[in-house]
Design an enzyme around this catalytic site. Structure first.
Site, PDB file in Angstrom:
ATOM      1  N   HIS A 185      42.556  37.582 -18.782  1.00 49.13           N
ATOM      2  CA  HIS A 185      42.404  36.962 -20.101  1.00 49.13           C
ATOM      3  C   HIS A 185      41.008  36.395 -20.311  1.00 49.13           C
ATOM      4  CE1 HIS A 185      42.614  32.889 -18.400  1.00 49.13           C
ATOM      5  NE2 HIS A 185      43.667  33.305 -17.689  1.00 49.13           N
ATOM      6  N   CYS A 199      44.625  33.628 -12.146  1.00 49.29           N
ATOM      7  CA  CYS A 199      44.380  34.670 -13.151  1.00 49.29           C
ATOM      8  C   CYS A 199      42.974  35.247 -13.012  1.00 49.29           C
ATOM      9  CB  CYS A 199      44.540  34.102 -14.564  1.00 49.29           C
ATOM     10  SG  CYS A 199      46.247  33.738 -15.014  1.00 49.29           S
TER      11      CYS A 199
END
Length: 144
Positions: free
Chosen positions: A103, A119
């Site tokens: 992301h 992440c």
């Protein structure tokens, strides 16, 4: 009596990852490679790299999981919450395993350094490109 053959799942993780990368490079399929050691993401079309960027992956206390995965869902904006963080409007989020995602990160500029909670953080402009290029089902290979 026939010899017992170990199932593929008992192979060392590195051998499984290597085998998957070879298989993808011999195809014309789009796939994403994350190199944790180099803090790099490469978008591939078969054996042709089409986009390469510096990313930030998980820090030592919250490491990015290695393995072979696939994009499970895509969200233009998403709220991410966990122990010690609550971030609204995370752009261009693509989940590939449980709560692990690729992301955009608007809250830091430390790309090239492991700073996330596991992440894969990209600059927002890069995450927009990747989000538009990848689809649900795109393979993701994460390795050291």
């Amino acid at each position: 009596m026939s010899a017992w053959v170990k199932p593929a799942l008992t192979q060392p993780q590195g051998a499984i990852i290597s085998s998957k990368m070879q298989e993808l490079q011999q195809s014309d399929q789009r796939w994403i490679q994350i190199d944790l050691t180099k803090q790099r993401l490469i978008a591939w079309e078969g054996s042709k790299p089409v986009y390469a960027i510096v990313v930030s992956t998980g820090k030592r206390s919250t490491p990015t999981r290695i393995g072979t995965f696939a994009i499970k869902s895509k969200h233009r904006y998403n709220r991410m919450r966990g122990e010690g963080y609550d971030v609204p409007n995370v752009p261009y989020t693509m989940y590939y395993y449980g709560g692990y995602a690729i992301h955009g990160a608007y809250w830091h500029r430390r790309f090239g350094t492991p700073v996330s909670h596991g992440c894969i953080n990209l600059a927002v402009n890069h995450s927009k490109w990747l989000y538009n290029w990848a689809s649900v089902g795109t393979p993701v290979v994460v390795h050291k």
